[in-house]
Write an enzyme that holds these catalytic residues in place. Structure first.
Site, PDB file in Angstrom:
ATOM      1  CD1 TRP A 118       0.126  -0.825   3.334  1.00  0.00           C
ATOM      2  CD2 TRP A 118      -0.126   1.393   3.244  1.00  0.00           C
ATOM      3  NE1 TRP A 118       0.632  -0.295   4.502  1.00  0.00           N
ATOM      4  CE2 TRP A 118       0.481   1.058   4.478  1.00  0.00           C
ATOM      5  CE3 TRP A 118      -0.382   2.735   2.978  1.00  0.00           C
ATOM      6  CZ2 TRP A 118       0.845   2.022   5.422  1.00  0.00           C
ATOM      7  CZ3 TRP A 118      -0.025   3.688   3.922  1.00  0.00           C
ATOM      8  CH2 TRP A 118       0.581   3.325   5.117  1.00  0.00           C
ATOM      9  CD  GLU A 130      -4.684   6.363   0.017  1.00  0.00           C
ATOM     10  OE1 GLU A 130      -4.897   7.324   0.763  1.00  0.00           O
ATOM     11  OE2 GLU A 130      -4.229   5.266   0.421  1.00  0.00           O
ATOM     12  CG  ASP A 186      -3.722   7.706   8.837  1.00  0.00           C
ATOM     13  OD1 ASP A 186      -2.527   7.502   9.078  1.00  0.00           O
ATOM     14  OD2 ASP A 186      -4.615   6.861   9.042  1.00  0.00           O
ATOM     15  CE  LYS A 246      -5.056   4.895  13.070  1.00  0.00           C
ATOM     16  NZ  LYS A 246      -3.711   5.332  12.696  1.00  0.00           N
ATOM     17  CG  HIS A 277       2.920   4.934  16.024  1.00  0.00           C
ATOM     18  ND1 HIS A 277       1.800   4.664  15.277  1.00  0.00           N
ATOM     19  CD2 HIS A 277       2.505   5.721  17.052  1.00  0.00           C
ATOM     20  CE1 HIS A 277       0.757   5.259  15.821  1.00  0.00           C
ATOM     21  NE2 HIS A 277       1.156   5.917  16.888  1.00  0.00           N
ATOM     22  CG  HIS A 302       8.216   2.931   3.825  1.00  0.00           C
ATOM     23  ND1 HIS A 302       8.919   2.623   2.690  1.00  0.00           N
ATOM     24  CD2 HIS A 302       7.987   4.278   3.769  1.00  0.00           C
ATOM     25  CE1 HIS A 302       9.114   3.713   1.969  1.00  0.00           C
ATOM     26  NE2 HIS A 302       8.550   4.744   2.611  1.00  0.00           N
ATOM     27  CG  HIS A 352       4.762   5.899   8.664  1.00  0.00           C
ATOM     28  ND1 HIS A 352       5.248   4.611   8.584  1.00  0.00           N
ATOM     29  CD2 HIS A 352       3.924   5.924   9.714  1.00  0.00           C
ATOM     30  CE1 HIS A 352       4.718   3.879   9.550  1.00  0.00           C
ATOM     31  NE2 HIS A 352       3.903   4.657  10.262  1.00  0.00           N
ATOM     32  CB  VAL A 353       6.207  11.815  10.376  1.00  0.00           C
ATOM     33  CG1 VAL A 353       5.854  12.759  11.519  1.00  0.00           C
ATOM     34  CG2 VAL A 353       7.707  11.524  10.368  1.00  0.00           C
ATOM     35  CG  HIS A 354       1.492   8.723  12.994  1.00  0.00           C
ATOM     36  ND1 HIS A 354       0.417   7.924  12.685  1.00  0.00           N
ATOM     37  CD2 HIS A 354       2.563   7.888  13.059  1.00  0.00           C
ATOM     38  CE1 HIS A 354       0.815   6.664  12.597  1.00  0.00           C
ATOM     39  NE2 HIS A 354       2.115   6.616  12.824  1.00  0.00           N
TER      40      HIS A 354
HETATM   41  P1  M7G Z   1       1.867   2.883  11.959  1.00  0.00           P
HETATM   42  O1  M7G Z   1       2.506   3.678  13.020  1.00  0.00           O
HETATM   43  O2  M7G Z   1       2.772   2.015  11.128  1.00  0.00           O
HETATM   44  O3  M7G Z   1       0.755   1.935  12.509  1.00  0.00           O
HETATM   45  O4  M7G Z   1       1.147   3.931  11.024  1.00  0.00           O
HETATM   46  P2  M7G Z   1      -0.709   2.131  13.096  1.00  0.00           P
HETATM   47  O5  M7G Z   1      -1.650   1.825  11.953  1.00  0.00           O
HETATM   48  O6  M7G Z   1      -0.800   1.043  14.126  1.00  0.00           O
HETATM   49  O7  M7G Z   1      -0.805   3.506  13.630  1.00  0.00           O
HETATM   50  C1  M7G Z   1       0.690   3.663   9.726  1.00  0.00           C
HETATM   51  C2  M7G Z   1      -0.326   4.721   9.387  1.00  0.00           C
HETATM   52  O8  M7G Z   1      -0.688   4.589   8.027  1.00  0.00           O
HETATM   53  C3  M7G Z   1      -1.601   4.567  10.221  1.00  0.00           C
HETATM   54  O9  M7G Z   1      -1.966   5.807  10.785  1.00  0.00           O
HETATM   55  C4  M7G Z   1      -2.607   4.035   9.218  1.00  0.00           C
HETATM   56  O10 M7G Z   1      -3.936   4.421   9.495  1.00  0.00           O
HETATM   57  C5  M7G Z   1      -2.111   4.620   7.921  1.00  0.00           C
HETATM   58  N1  M7G Z   1      -2.483   3.822   6.739  1.00  0.00           N
HETATM   59  C6  M7G Z   1      -2.462   2.484   6.657  1.00  0.00           C
HETATM   60  N2  M7G Z   1      -2.835   2.106   5.411  1.00  0.00           N
HETATM   61  C7  M7G Z   1      -2.925   0.725   4.971  1.00  0.00           C
HETATM   62  C8  M7G Z   1      -3.108   3.233   4.690  1.00  0.00           C
HETATM   63  C9  M7G Z   1      -3.536   3.464   3.355  1.00  0.00           C
HETATM   64  O11 M7G Z   1      -3.743   2.567   2.538  1.00  0.00           O
HETATM   65  N3  M7G Z   1      -3.694   4.782   3.008  1.00  0.00           N
HETATM   66  C10 M7G Z   1      -3.478   5.813   3.882  1.00  0.00           C
HETATM   67  N4  M7G Z   1      -3.689   7.048   3.440  1.00  0.00           N
HETATM   68  N5  M7G Z   1      -3.066   5.603   5.147  1.00  0.00           N
HETATM   69  C11 M7G Z   1      -2.883   4.331   5.558  1.00  0.00           C
END
Ligand code: M7G
Length: 330
Positions: free
Chosen positions: A163, A173, A193, A195, A255, A262, A264-266
């Protein structure tokens, strides 16, 4: 890299409706009354027979998340003066100056009122992630990282990041991207995200996904990544402005452990609260930059980092097996 065959294209309502119609509920995995969210495990019958996680031949496991959307003060102010008079109540109490009731507000501003997310086909790791489970506390020394966590990270199948690669290559996306720096070393994409439904800025939730593929987690960050981290910090402010969220309303964090290795930053609105920002998982980007810049360039290779894991998490099973000197049984 081609998209996963069952990838649901953003906005593809027909595909999602079709999946929901074919969903057969097996178990409520978890529910959270605070976030008004419920997680369901079920099976979806073909035509896709790609995964073998399903219990019935021809059906494949799926995890569905249903989340009640929050009220938006902006929408309430801007529309529908009849909002409260339209309420249809089915119960109510009254005591002195206090009254309360449950019912339905018939107003166009509450449509849609639910966010639906589907993972299909869902792997056992997805199911474990959403199932209610006990939290376990782990304190990871650099040595434990090298012997337990890093081998676990290296063994993750590349398909778990499909993804991410789909987003970076703009196969999915792409219309949701709010900011991109295409530089292969210090560049990244910022987009909403999954979410967040990208409507209510009060619970804005964006994610910055870096283009480079060699940073698995916080543990890999060193001084050479400072330009990348600062670039994300500066341009998160630019991206958030697109939703009317200003710099002082931002919370940026990483996290550890993440679900996806991979980097990434929230990027969230500071007023939004969720489990993802609990101590034991969220590391503020500002603190990470500061630790590397002011304390030690190899801070994250030398530090002990505590974190929580769910008791069903495969990584926890590795930790548990090690602490008991047991062979790992998955
Ligand atoms: P993480 O810290 O690896 O794990 O964050 P978490 O899901 O337990 O927080 C990955 C982030 O990527 C999360 O906030 C997910 O909601 C978001 N995410 C995951 N997927 C599969 C997708 C996606 O397909 N598209 C988008 N836009 N966000 C995603």
């Amino acid at each position: 890299m081609s998209p996963a065959p069952t990838q649901v294209a953003a906005g593809n309502k027909e595909v999602i409706s079709g999946l929901l119609r074919r969903f057969r509920l097996e178990e409520v995995l978890n529910e959270d009354t605070n976030s008004k969210t419920i997680w369901l495990l079920g099976a979806i019958a073909g035509p896709d027979k790609l995964a073998n996680a399903g219990s019935i031949p021809g059906e494949t496991a799926a995890v569905v998340t249903l989340e009640r959307l929050a009220f938006s003060s902006q929408d309430i102010r801007s529309t529908d003066p009849m909002l409260l008079s339209s309420a249809v109540l089915n119960s109510g109490e009254h005591n002195d100056i206090y009254s309360w009731a449950t019912g339905t507000l018939h107003s166009s501003i509450f449509k849609p009122d639910t966010r639906v997310a589907i993972i299909y086909p869902a792997t056992q790791k997805h199911i474990d992630k959403y199932r209610r489970q006990q939290c376990k506390w782990v304190s990871e020394t650099p040595e434990k990282y090298a012997t337990i966590t890093r081998p676990f990270i290296d063994a993750q199948p590349a398909s778990r990041l499909q993804w991410v690669y789909n987003i970076l290559s703009k196969q999915v996306e792409s219309e949701r991207i709010v900011f991109e720096d295409a530089d292969p070393e210090n560049g990244f994409i910022i987009l909403p995200d999954l979410k967040w439904d990208a409507t209510n800025p009060d619970n804005m939730y964006l994610v910055a996904i870096v283009h480079r593929r060699d940073i698995k987690s916080l543990r890999d960050l060193t001084a050479k990544h400072l330009p990348l981290l600062k670039n994300i910090r500066d341009n998160s402010i630019v991206a958030a402005q697109a939703y009317g969220v200003s710099a002082e309303q931002l919370r940026l964090y990483i996290h550890y452990q993440p679900s996806y290795y991979h980097f990434h930053v929230h990027i969230t609105n500071v007023n939004f609260e969720g489990k993802g920002m609990l101590a034991g998982r969220a590391h503020l980007l500002d603190t990470v930059v500061d630790n590397i810049e002011c304390i030690a360039p190899d801070y994250y290779q030398r530090a002990s980092i505590p974190f929580t894991l769910g008791s069903g998490d495969i990584l926890w099973k590795h930790w548990h097996a090690q602490s008991q000197s047991l062979p790992l049984s998955e």
